[in-house]
Design a protein around this motif. Structure first.
Motif, PDB file in Angstrom:
ATOM      1  N   GLY A  90       0.821  -1.207   0.000  1.00  0.00           N
ATOM      2  CA  GLY A  90       0.000   0.000   0.000  1.00  0.00           C
ATOM      3  C   GLY A  90       0.849   1.249   0.000  1.00  0.00           C
ATOM      4  N   GLY A 140       2.350   2.362   2.256  1.00  0.00           N
ATOM      5  CA  GLY A 140       3.560   2.045   2.994  1.00  0.00           C
ATOM      6  C   GLY A 140       4.724   1.662   2.092  1.00  0.00           C
ATOM      7  N   MET A 156      -2.258  -4.525  14.370  1.00  0.00           N
ATOM      8  CA  MET A 156      -3.579  -3.912  14.572  1.00  0.00           C
ATOM      9  C   MET A 156      -4.728  -4.791  14.123  1.00  0.00           C
ATOM     10  SD  MET A 156      -2.906  -3.257  11.428  1.00  0.00           S
ATOM     11  CE  MET A 156      -1.774  -1.904  11.468  1.00  0.00           C
TER      12      MET A 156
HETATM   13  N1  PHE Z   1       0.427  -2.273   5.005  1.00  0.00           N
HETATM   14  C1  PHE Z   1      -0.190  -1.104   4.459  1.00  0.00           C
HETATM   15  C2  PHE Z   1       0.806  -0.330   3.642  1.00  0.00           C
HETATM   16  O1  PHE Z   1       1.910  -0.709   3.498  1.00  0.00           O
HETATM   17  C3  PHE Z   1      -0.769  -0.214   5.508  1.00  0.00           C
HETATM   18  C4  PHE Z   1      -1.671  -0.919   6.435  1.00  0.00           C
HETATM   19  C5  PHE Z   1      -1.398  -0.918   7.754  1.00  0.00           C
HETATM   20  C6  PHE Z   1      -2.769  -1.606   5.955  1.00  0.00           C
HETATM   21  C7  PHE Z   1      -2.195  -1.611   8.614  1.00  0.00           C
HETATM   22  C8  PHE Z   1      -3.561  -2.320   6.817  1.00  0.00           C
HETATM   23  C9  PHE Z   1      -3.278  -2.330   8.130  1.00  0.00           C
HETATM   24  O2  PHE Z   1       0.472   0.699   3.125  1.00  0.00           O
END
Ligand code: PHE
Ligand code: NA
Length: 447
Positions: A24, A26, A232
Motif C-alpha cells: 500500500g 507504505g 492492529m
Molecule cells: N500495510 C499497508 C501499507 O503498506 C498499511 C496498512 C497498515 C494496511 C495496517 C492495513 C493495516 O500501506
C-alpha cells in the motif's frame, strides 16, 4: 455459533487479499521517503532484517490467532484465552486500525487528486519548480482534501459492503496482478534513465555510519510493522475467514516476500528518477511522491504525464486494497459485537472513520491547522500509531502466542509442529521479537 460466517473462496484469494493489505502507501509513499530520509541502503538492510526477524514471525502469529479464533480481532483473543487480559491486544487493534484508516484515507485522497489532475492535464501544465506550491495549495485548501478523502473512502466502503468473497477477494484478484504489471513496467523504464546508477547505489550501497544511529533502527521496525499491516488486527481478521485446515507458513512467507519485493522495486522505480534530475533531493520527507516526483515527471516531457498517470493509478489501487483491510477490522468487530449485518456495520464504521479523518484532512495548512504536542492532527495520529500503538499491539500479539498459548498449541496452530523451524519461530516470537519491539518502544518514548 459460527454458522454462516463468511469465508474466502480459495486460499489463493486469501493470500492475494493479505498481499493487498500489505502492499500500500507504505511501500511507495512511506517506504520511499523513510528510505530517502534515513540514508538509503543502510536503512534498507536493517529494514529487511526487521522484516524477516520480527515481521515474519509476528505475521505467522497473527495468522494463527485469526484462523484459530474464527472471529474478529477482539473475539479471537476472547475465544482463545477467555477472561484473560490478552484481549487488550484485540481492543488496541480495533482502535489502531480505526486511527490509521482515518489519515490513510486522507493521503490516499491526495493520490487520487494527483491522478485526476494528471488525467485532466492540470498537473502536467504546472511550471517547472512549481510543484511544491501546487501540492501545498491543494492540501492547504478547505474543500479539496476533504472532497478527495470522501471520494476515496466511498470506494473503500463500497468494496467492503459486498463482503469477503464478492468485495474483498474479487477486487484483490484484479488489483494485485495489475499492480505487479504497472510496477514492473515503470521500474523497467526508470532503469533506462541517466540517473539509474546513482539511484541504485543510493538504494543498495550502504553508508556504514548509519548503522550506529538508533533512530534508523526505530524507523526500520516502525516501517516493518506498518508495511506488513501488523499489530492492529488486519491480518488476524483476514485469516479468521480461512477454513481451519489451511496451512499458514507458506502464506505468511509469500506475503512477506511479495511485500518486500514490492517495496524494493518501488525504490528502483523512484530513486533513479529522482537522481536523474539533479535539482531534486531524495530526503524530501512525506512530500517525496507529491512534489519531487512530479518535478521529475515534468522534466520527462510528454512521456512524463503518461508515467505519472500510471504511477498515481498504481498508488491509488495499492492504497485501496490496504484501506479495505483496515475498515474490515472494525466491520468484522461490529458485526459480531452489535450483531449487525455487514451492510449496516460497513456504512456506520465507514462514515464514522471518514468523519474522524476530516480534522486530519484540514490540518495541513487548511482551516484546522492547529497543533497538538507540536504536531498537526494528521501527523499526531500518524505518530501515535506508528510509534506507540502499532509496536505495542505487535508486542502483545507476540507475547500472547509465545507465552500465553502453550507451546504445543502454538506450534500446532502455525503448522510448524516439531520442526527445527518451529523451534526457531517459537524463540523468535518469545524473545527476539518482544525484546526488539520493547527496545524500539523505549527509544520512541524517551527520545
Ligand atoms: N500495510 C499497508 C501499507 O503498506 C498499511 C496498512 C497498515 C494496511 C495496517 C492495513 C493495516 O500501506
Ligand atoms: Na506494505
Amino acid at each position: 455459533m459460527n454458522k454462516g460466517r463468511e469465508q474466502w473462496a480459495t486460499k489463493m484469494g486469501f493470500i492475494l487479499a493479505a498481499v493487498g493489505s500489505a502492499v500500500g502507501l507504505g511501500n511507495i509513499w512511506r517506504f520511499s521517503y523513510v528510505t530517502g530520509d534515513s540514508g538509503g541502503a543502510a536503512f534498507l538492510l536493517i529494514y529487511v532484517l526487521c522484516i524477516f526477524l520480527v515481521g515474519l514471525p509476528v505475521l505467522l502469529a497473527e495468522f494463527s490467532i485469526g484462523r484459530r479464533g474464527q472471529s474478529d480481532v477482539v473475539g479471537s483473543f476472547n475465544k482463545i484465552a477467555p477472561g484473560k487480559p490478552w484481549v487488550i491486544g484485540g481492543v488496541l487493534g480495533v482502535l489502531t486500525s480505526f486511527l490509521i484508516l482515518s489519515f490513510y484515507g486522507v493521503i490516499a485522497g491526495w493520490v487520487v487528486y494527483f491522478l485526476y489532475s494528471y488525467i485532466t492535464g492540470s498537473a502536467g501544465a504546472v511550471e517547472e519548480g512549481g510543484y511544491a506550491d501546487f501540492f501545498l495549495n491543494f492540501i492547504g485548501g478547505s474543500v479539496g482534501p476533504v472532497f478527495w478523502q470522501f471520494f476515496f473512502m466511498a470506494l473503500v466502503i463500497a468494496i467492503v459492503f459486498f463482503g469477503v468473497k464478492k468485495g474483498i477477494e474479487f477486487s484483490n484478484r484484479i488489483f494485485m496482478p495489475l499492480l505487479a504489471l504497472i510496477l514492473i513496467i515503470l521500474a523497467g523504464y526508470s532503469l533506462t534513465l541517466d540517473g539509474a546508477g546513482e539511484g541504485l547505489s543510493f538504494l543498495f550501497t550502504p553508508d556504514w555510519g548509519a548503522f550506529g544511529e538508533p533512530s534508523v533502527y526505530a524507523a526500520a521496525v516502525g516501517q516493518a510493522f506498518f508495511t506488513l499491516s501488523l499489530g492492529m488486527g488486519a491480518m488476524i481478521t483476514y485469516s479468521s475467514y480461512l477454513p481451519k485446515e489451511t496451512r499458514l507458513p507458506s502464506a505468511a512467507g509469500g506475503v512477506v516476500v511479495l511485500d518486500t519485493l514490492f517495496a524494493i522495486i518501488a525504490g528502483i522505480m523512484i530513486f533513479p528518477a529522482v537522481f536523474t534530475f539533479a535539482n531534486v533531493e531524495p530526503d524530501a520527507g512525506p512530500g517525496l511522491i507529491f512534489i519531487v516526483l512530479p518535478e521529475v515527471f515534468n522534466q520527462m516531457g510528454t512521456g512524463g504525464t503518461i508515467f505519472a498517470i500510471f504511477f498515481f493509478f498504481l498508488v491509488a489501487i495499492a492504497a485501496l486494497s490496504s484501506a479495505i483491510s483496515l475498515l474490515e477490522v472494525s466491520v468484522s468487530y461490529l458485526m459480531r459485537k452489535m450483531n449487525w449485518e455487514r451492510r449496516k456495520a460497513t456504512i456506520i464504521a465507514g462514515v464514522v472513520v471518514t468523519l474522524f479523518g476530516v480534522p486530519s484532512a484540514l490540518s495541513q495548512g487548511g482551516p484546522l491547522t492547529f497543533t497538538v504536542f507540536d504536531l498537526p492532527f494528521l501527523d499526531l495520529i500518524d505518530t501515535i500509531t506508528d510509534k506507540y500503538t502499532l509496536p505495542l499491539g505487535g508486542m502483545i500479539i507476540a507475547l500472547f502466542v509465545g507465552w500465553g498459548w502453550n507451546q504445543v498449541d502454538a506450534l500446532k496452530e502455525t503448522g510448524l509442529t516439531d520442526s527445527v523451524i518451529g523451534m526457531i519461530w517459537l524463540w523468535f516470537i518469545r524473545i527476539v521479537a518482544p525484546l526488539g519491539i520493547a527496545w524500539i518502544l523505549f527509544l520512541n518514548i524517551f527520545s
